[in-house]
Design an enzyme around this catalytic site. Structure first.
Site, PDB file in Angstrom:
ATOM      1  N   LYS A 297      20.171  -8.470 -11.188  1.00 37.79           N
ATOM      2  CA  LYS A 297      21.557  -8.592 -11.635  1.00 37.79           C
ATOM      3  C   LYS A 297      21.844  -7.667 -12.830  1.00 37.79           C
ATOM      4  O   LYS A 297      20.949  -7.008 -13.354  1.00 37.79           O
ATOM      5  CB  LYS A 297      21.872 -10.059 -11.950  1.00 37.79           C
ATOM      6  CG  LYS A 297      21.738 -10.996 -10.733  1.00 37.79           C
ATOM      7  CD  LYS A 297      22.601 -10.562  -9.579  1.00 37.79           C
ATOM      8  CE  LYS A 297      22.897 -11.550  -8.477  1.00 37.79           C
ATOM      9  NZ  LYS A 297      21.910 -12.348  -7.819  1.00 37.79           N
TER      10      LYS A 297
HETATM   11  C1  LIG Z   1      22.101 -13.727  -6.847  1.00 34.90           C
HETATM   12  C2  LIG Z   1      23.214 -14.580  -6.374  1.00 34.90           C
HETATM   13  C3  LIG Z   1      23.221 -15.973  -6.556  1.00 34.90           C
HETATM   14  C4  LIG Z   1      22.020 -16.727  -7.025  1.00 34.90           C
HETATM   15  O1  LIG Z   1      21.579 -16.381  -8.278  1.00 34.90           O
HETATM   16  P1  LIG Z   1      20.167 -16.943  -8.775  1.00 34.90           P
HETATM   17  O2  LIG Z   1      20.228 -16.736 -10.267  1.00 34.90           O
HETATM   18  O3  LIG Z   1      19.107 -16.123  -8.123  1.00 34.90           O
HETATM   19  O4  LIG Z   1      20.098 -18.367  -8.420  1.00 34.90           O
HETATM   20  C5  LIG Z   1      24.348 -16.692  -6.212  1.00 34.90           C
HETATM   21  N1  LIG Z   1      25.427 -16.077  -5.688  1.00 34.90           N
HETATM   22  C6  LIG Z   1      25.455 -14.750  -5.465  1.00 34.90           C
HETATM   23  C7  LIG Z   1      26.690 -14.138  -4.896  1.00 34.90           C
HETATM   24  C8  LIG Z   1      24.340 -13.964  -5.782  1.00 34.90           C
HETATM   25  O5  LIG Z   1      24.354 -12.652  -5.522  1.00 34.90           O
END
Ligand SMILES: *Cc1c(COP(=O)(O)O)cnc(C)c1O
Length: 394
Positions: free
Chosen positions: A189
């Site tokens: 992210k």
């Molecule tokens: C990465 C992601 C998540 C989950 O995030 P985590 O921190 O890995 O639980 C949820 N929604 C979207 C759209 C994502 O891309």
């Protein structure tokens, strides 16, 4: 520069950007003797809520955990329905199932691939309790319409802002708009703590509930229990979860957050290079990357192209493999959730129900987009895609 077919290094789809600041803070955390939830987590929460402009921010160990807790705080449970987008990560739909509710999908807009706000109202029933808009690749959803519907129909709006730490909608920061917003600091992210997440909320009551649910449903934080002010007994007031963020994660987050604008500026430059290159390339159509309304800011989390299967002779998966064979990491964000086996078998979702989502589900490819890419790396990606597409044109 020549675009050689064989490149000596593999260009990763994503690389996190850490510096000495993160390294030093992690080491200082280890040496401090306090590695679980403590002062650094508190500091990261304070810094984050200030960045967002939210009243409260609660650190959790993933965005998934944050979405789950937000649904529980919103009182969503068995028999309820929750509206969301089929173009999202598994987690967004899975958490709806976790609380015993039913996921109800609404098709996406053809340009942004965000939930089509104009199609939401038709899906609202007496059972609808919440709506989870997903700011796809960091573009803001149409929050005026979504918040308006939520108010009118008494739904709780929980924003999935996993892609959207920097996103602004009409001069309002995502994270300070709805009752709950969940962010992700997963490895790929915009800013990362390896694994981790944050939930922002604007009421004291929701904050307290989030904190209690995130740590076993007990009434006192562990770090307060063992502080110098003396031992305090705790009580279980709900069978809560083990979802707390801890200080080694926060050590990374504190410094990642300081670099967030610098990272964003570099990703924006890369997006502009891609936009220019793909603007008139037959066979390739980028997903909308501009700002839609005055006062919007795109977080530029991912760069997604669609292959135009009318103009090329092969499938998306073939193109994906060809790019990968040339030493460039790629991703798919996302294949439509409603057609994955669990969701189609359990709820009877079938092809044809969400045509825009399904069309894109078969055509999207995500290209590398992260601050440490050099201009040469970006040119290499562009040249490789151009070369591949020129050979498979109809
Ligand atoms: C990465 C992601 C998540 C989950 O995030 P985590 O921190 O890995 O639980 C949820 N929604 C979207 C759209 C994502 O891309």
């Amino acid at each position: 520069m020549s675009m050689a077919n064989v490149q000596d290094k593999y260009l990763y789809f994503h690389r996190p950007s850490f510096g000495k600041e993160e390294e030093d803070e992690v080491i200082a955390t280890l040496r401090s003797g306090w590695i679980t939830t403590g002062e650094r987590t508190k500091q990261f929460e304070r810094d984050f809520k200030q960045y967002i402009g939210a009243r409260h921010a609660v650190g959790v160990n993933s965005c998934t955990a944050g979405l789950h807790l937000a649904l529980l705080c919103a009182g969503v449970g068995p028999g309820d329905e929750v509206i969301t987008s089929p173009i999202t990560f598994a987690a967004t739909a899975n958490v709806i199932v976790h609380v015993g509710a039913k996921p109800v999908f609404v098709d996406v807009e053809p340009d942004t691939l965000n939930i089509d706000a104009a199609k939401i109202e038709a899906k609202i029933t007496k059972k609808t309790k919440a709506v989870i808009p997903v700011h796809f690749i960091g573009q803001p959803c149409d929050m005026d319409v979504i918040s308006g519907l939520a108010n009118e129909h008494n739904l709780v709006c929980i924003e999935d802002a996993a892609h959207a730490v920097e996103t602004v909608y009409k001069n309002r920061k995502v994270g300070a708009i709805s009752p709950f917003t969940a962010f992700s600091f997963y490895a790929t992210k915009n800013i990362t703590t390896g694994e981790g997440g944050m939930v922002t909320t604007n009421t004291d009551e929701a904050e307290e509930k989030l904190r209690i649910l995130s740590l076993h449903g007990i009434s006192k934080d562990a770090w307060k229990r063992y502080s110098e002010s003396g031992y305090k007994h705790w009580e279980i007031i709900y069978p809560g979860f083990k979802y707390n963020m801890f200080d080694i994660q926060a050590a990374l987050g504190i410094h990642q957050l300081k670099k967030i604008d610098r990272f964003w500026v570099r990703r924006k430059q890369i997006v502009e290079m891609y936009n220019t290159a793909f603007a008139d390339m037959p066979g390739i159509e980028p997903v909308f990357q501009k700002v839609k309304h005055d006062g919007d800011k795109n977080a530029y989390h991912l760069y997604v192209i669609r292959v135009n299967t009318d103009q090329i002779r092969v499938t998306r998966d073939d193109v994906l493999n060809l790019i990968q064979e040339r030493g460039i990491g790629v991703g798919v964000h996302f294949r439509a959730v409603h057609l994955s086996p669990y969701y189609s078998n359990t709820y009877g979702f079938k092809p044809g129900m969400f045509p825009v989502a399904e069309y894109n589900s078969e055509r999207v490819i995500s290209l590398p987009l992260y601050p440490s890419l050099s201009d040469d790396d970006v040119a290499h990606v562009i040249g490789t895609v151009k070369d591949i597409v020129s050979k498979i044109k109809r």
